[in-house]
Motif scaffolding. Structure first.
Motif, PDB file in Angstrom:
ATOM      1  N   ALA A 179       0.846  -1.242  -0.105  1.00 52.58           N
ATOM      2  CA  ALA A 179       0.000   0.034   0.059  1.00 52.58           C
ATOM      3  C   ALA A 179       0.888   1.116   0.005  1.00 52.58           C
ATOM      4  O   ALA A 179       0.524   2.249  -0.687  1.00 52.58           O
ATOM      5  N   GLU A 180       2.020   1.298   0.894  1.00 49.34           N
ATOM      6  CA  GLU A 180       2.731   2.441   1.066  1.00 49.34           C
ATOM      7  C   GLU A 180       4.086   1.732   1.354  1.00 49.34           C
ATOM      8  O   GLU A 180       4.240   0.909   1.964  1.00 49.34           O
ATOM      9  N   HIS A 217       1.291  -1.058   5.897  1.00 52.76           N
ATOM     10  CA  HIS A 217       1.879  -1.041   4.775  1.00 52.76           C
ATOM     11  C   HIS A 217       1.565  -1.916   3.711  1.00 52.76           C
ATOM     12  O   HIS A 217       1.995  -1.722   2.533  1.00 52.76           O
ATOM     13  N   ALA A 262       4.882   1.015  -4.672  1.00 60.08           N
ATOM     14  CA  ALA A 262       3.441   0.909  -4.204  1.00 60.08           C
ATOM     15  C   ALA A 262       2.458   0.315  -5.231  1.00 60.08           C
ATOM     16  O   ALA A 262       2.955   0.636  -6.362  1.00 60.08           O
TER      17      ALA A 262
END
Ligand SMILES: NC(=O)c1ccc[n+]([C@@H]2O[C@H](COP(=O)([O-])OP(=O)(O)OC[C@H]3O[C@@H](n4cnc5c(N)ncnc54)[C@H](OP(=O)(O)O)[C@@H]3O)[C@@H](O)[C@H]2O)c1
Length: 337
Positions: A12-13, A23, A67
């Motif tokens: 996600a990040e 994350h 990402a």
């Protein structure tokens, strides 16, 4: 009949510092369709590896993740559709299938196995973990009977196999781990001669007391402050096997490097050698035969830390980096049909 959807964990990040479950995000997408020449695999078991954190950090032996990418992972799967003559429906395979339920992939990226033991064993002793321990200790470290072998992350996947092989080979075995409970398990259950806790304020003293003749081989899974401490306890002519740098993965500010390099290397005639397992690819079959023999004669045992369900993969990796695992961590996703 395979499901029409595929649940998969995506990045996600990217983490700036410590990794957290936030994350990752779990997405439900259409089940992939295998192209001509590809197969569709149902993912059964996923290996959770410390290296997964390194892939989120920088280019390594694979391109750094971005990402949106599906989290990669070595895994065991079963072929449920085949557009290839090389693999048939029902075959059990290993390869980079990722944190997901289904993967469409070319057979060139897969290894067919014919399991005669529990599937989980092919991610622990009879997989990358066992091979890394076997070739790292014997070929890179050249550990010999009577020598003192120290291994860090000793209660983890690679470390617990290194210790068992060293003990089997007649070495004095000292494990470094992150808690007194793990230390007691290493000496009481795994046959290590001694264990020291890297969080102990007297770690340096405890390590030296556990290695009265100095350290002949240090199998280093963690680097950082632990490596610096062991460097000071090395015996003249000792060998340091650089296998991994777990202490440096989950941080935005990695250490500049241990003090004592190269000073202590020169003073004590030490060698320090890194390796990547695929260097030994041509000899995997021999290594696996030997490891299977040792499982059969009981001289080593698989230590497996199983989390149930794909949902638990992020928690599995975050926990591993914090030392919550005992032995080889893996996620059980499904059973073969
Ligand atoms: N060279 C190769 O080809 C190759 C192949 C496979 C794996 N590896 C490397 O092998 C190493 C072990 O990986 P694994 O997947 O088997 O993981 P693992 O040992 O099962 O788990 C990692 C362990 O690292 C320890 N740890 C975490 N942070 C630490 C710190 N700051 N200082 C000291 N110890 C720390 C924790 O144990 P404690 O609670 O005991 O601290 C944790 O259980 C990794 O470095 C990996 O990259 C290399």
């Amino acid at each position: 009949m395979p499901k029409l959807t595929n649940r998969r964990w995506c990045v996600a990040e990217l983490p700036d510092d410590r990794l957290d479950v936030s994350h990752f995000s779990l997405r439900t997408v259409a089940r992939p369709k295998p192209d001509d020449g590809q197969v569709l695999c149902r993912v059964l078991w996923i290996s959770i590896d410390a290296a997964g954190r390194a892939w989120l950090q920088a280019d390594t032996y694979r391109r750094a993740l971005q990402a949106g990418d599906t989290m990669p992972a070595f895994a065991i799967g079963q072929v449920v559709e085949s557009n290839s003559e090389e693999l048939a429906v029902g075959d059990i395979v290993t390869g980079d299938l990722g944190w997901q339920e289904y993967a469409a992939i070319a057979p060139s990226g897969l290894e067919r196995i014919v399991p005669v033991r529990p599937l989980s064993n092919y991610l622990s002793v009879l997989g990358i973990t066992g091979l890394t321990a076997y070739f790292g200790l014997r070929e890179v470290g050249e550990a010999r009977s009577g020598e003192t072998v120290v291994v860090s992350a000793a209660a983890g996947a690679t470390g617990s196999v290194v210790g068992q092989i060293a003990r089997r080979d007649g070495c004095r075995v000292v494990g470094i781990c992150g808690s007194d409970e793990k230390g007691a398990w290493l000496t009481d259950e795994m046959g290590f001669d001694a264990a020291v806790n890297h969080r102990d304020p007297d770690f340096r003293k405890a390590l030296r007391a556990a290695c009265p003749d100095g350290v002949h081989v240090y199998f280093d899974n963690v680097a950082g402050a632990t490596l610096e401490t062991v460097l000071g306890a090395m015996a003249p002519g000792g060998r340091i096997v650089c296998c991994g740098v777990v202490s440096q993965y989950d941080t935005g500010t990695p250490d500049a490097g241990p003090r004592g390099v190269p000073g202590l290397l020169i003073l004590k005639s030490l060698s320090m050698r890194g390796f990547l397992l695929p260097t030994f690819a041509a000899r995997y079959a021999d290594g696996l035969d030997t490891l299977a023999d040792w499982l059969d004669d009981g001289s080593i045992k698989p230590v497996e830390d199983v989390l149930e369900g794909l949902e638990r993969a992020p928690e599995g990796l975050v926990g591993l980096l914090n030392g919550s695992n005992l032995g080889k961590r893996m996620v059980h996703v499904a059973d073969p049909v």
